[in-house]
Motif scaffolding. Structure first.
Motif: not given
Length: 249
Positions: A12-14, A37-40, A43-45
């Motif tokens: 999940d995001p975060g 999953g997650a997001d782009l 801070h994630t990248l």
């Protein structure tokens, strides 16, 4: 009978990324696949690259995250300046109107990479969401373009991620013969000048191997990234004097 890979982790995001050691192995159908999953978001990248992880997926797929073992890297001191490329560089440098720039046309470079046809591929992994995500990274000073210009026209280039002194190559394009190789040679010259030791190439290809890239164990690569990411980030500007880093060798 070959063993099945473990179930794919969905983020999940975060949520933090799993350890790269749980990525699918060489015996699987998708070696190096770590999670989905997650997001782009930036801070994630940034967290992904800092751990030796990168996103790679196509339209219609979820975000897929990878950390292959071994990892293809180009140690900049191992770059092979073949005779033909050396001649091309001498001609390019001596030709009025031909120059290398950095970070002056990032959106155009990543879009050109997305639109470039690849041998054996019917589509692109640089989907619209990826273009938007890496353009955001560029505005934050974490994604960079190396551009080949002739007479005011962008004829080739590449884009990459830079975190401290850790550099992760992403994609190249060319509209004139050898324009992408010129951009790569410029990146190598820049790295040599600024003390950057290697450029991540992610996957093994014959083209990259011909230029001096080679595989290294993932554990060694991750160790390098952990050290290099803490280094002083260079000023992403290219000086023609940097060509001496290659041509005088």
């Amino acid at each position: 009978m070959a063993s099945l890979p473990p179930p794919l982790t969905w983020l999940d995001p975060g949520e933090p990324f799993p350890a790269v050691t749980v990525a699918w192995g060489q015996e699987s159908d998708a070696p190096g696949l770590l999670c989905a999953g997650a997001d782009l978001l930036p801070h994630t990248l940034q967290a992904a690259y800092a751990q030796g992880i990168f996103p790679w997926f196509s339209d219609g797929q979820p975000i897929l995250w990878w950390s292959p073992d071994p990892r293809m890297v180009l140690r900049v001191q191992d770059f092979r300046l073949h005779r033909s490329l050396r001649k091309t560089l001498h001609t390019f440098i001596a030709t009025a109107g031909c120059e290398v720039r950095m970070d002056t046309a990032f959106p155009q470079v990543i879009q050109a990479c997305a639109e470039s046809s690849r041998r054996g591929q019917s589509g692109t992994w640089i989907v619209d969401d990826m273009v938007a995500a890496y353009t955001r990274l560029h505005t934050l000073g974490l994604a960079h373009s190396v551009e080949t210009w002739c007479d005011g026209v962008l004829v080739g280039g590449l884009y990459c991620i830079g975190i401290g002194q850790a550099v992760f190559g992403e994609s190249m394009f060319m509209r004139q013969t050898d324009a992408s190789k010129i951009a790569l040679a410029a990146l190598v010259a820049f790295c040599r000048h600024t003390g950057i030791q290697m450029v991540d190439c992610q996957q093994n290809t014959q083209h990259l191997a011909s230029l001096g890239a080679r595989e290294m164990p993932r554990a060694d690569f991750v160790h390098h990234v952990r050290q290099a990411r803490e280094g002083q980030a260079p000023q992403w500007e290219f000086s023609p004097l940097y060509w001496n880093e290659l041509l005088s060798a």
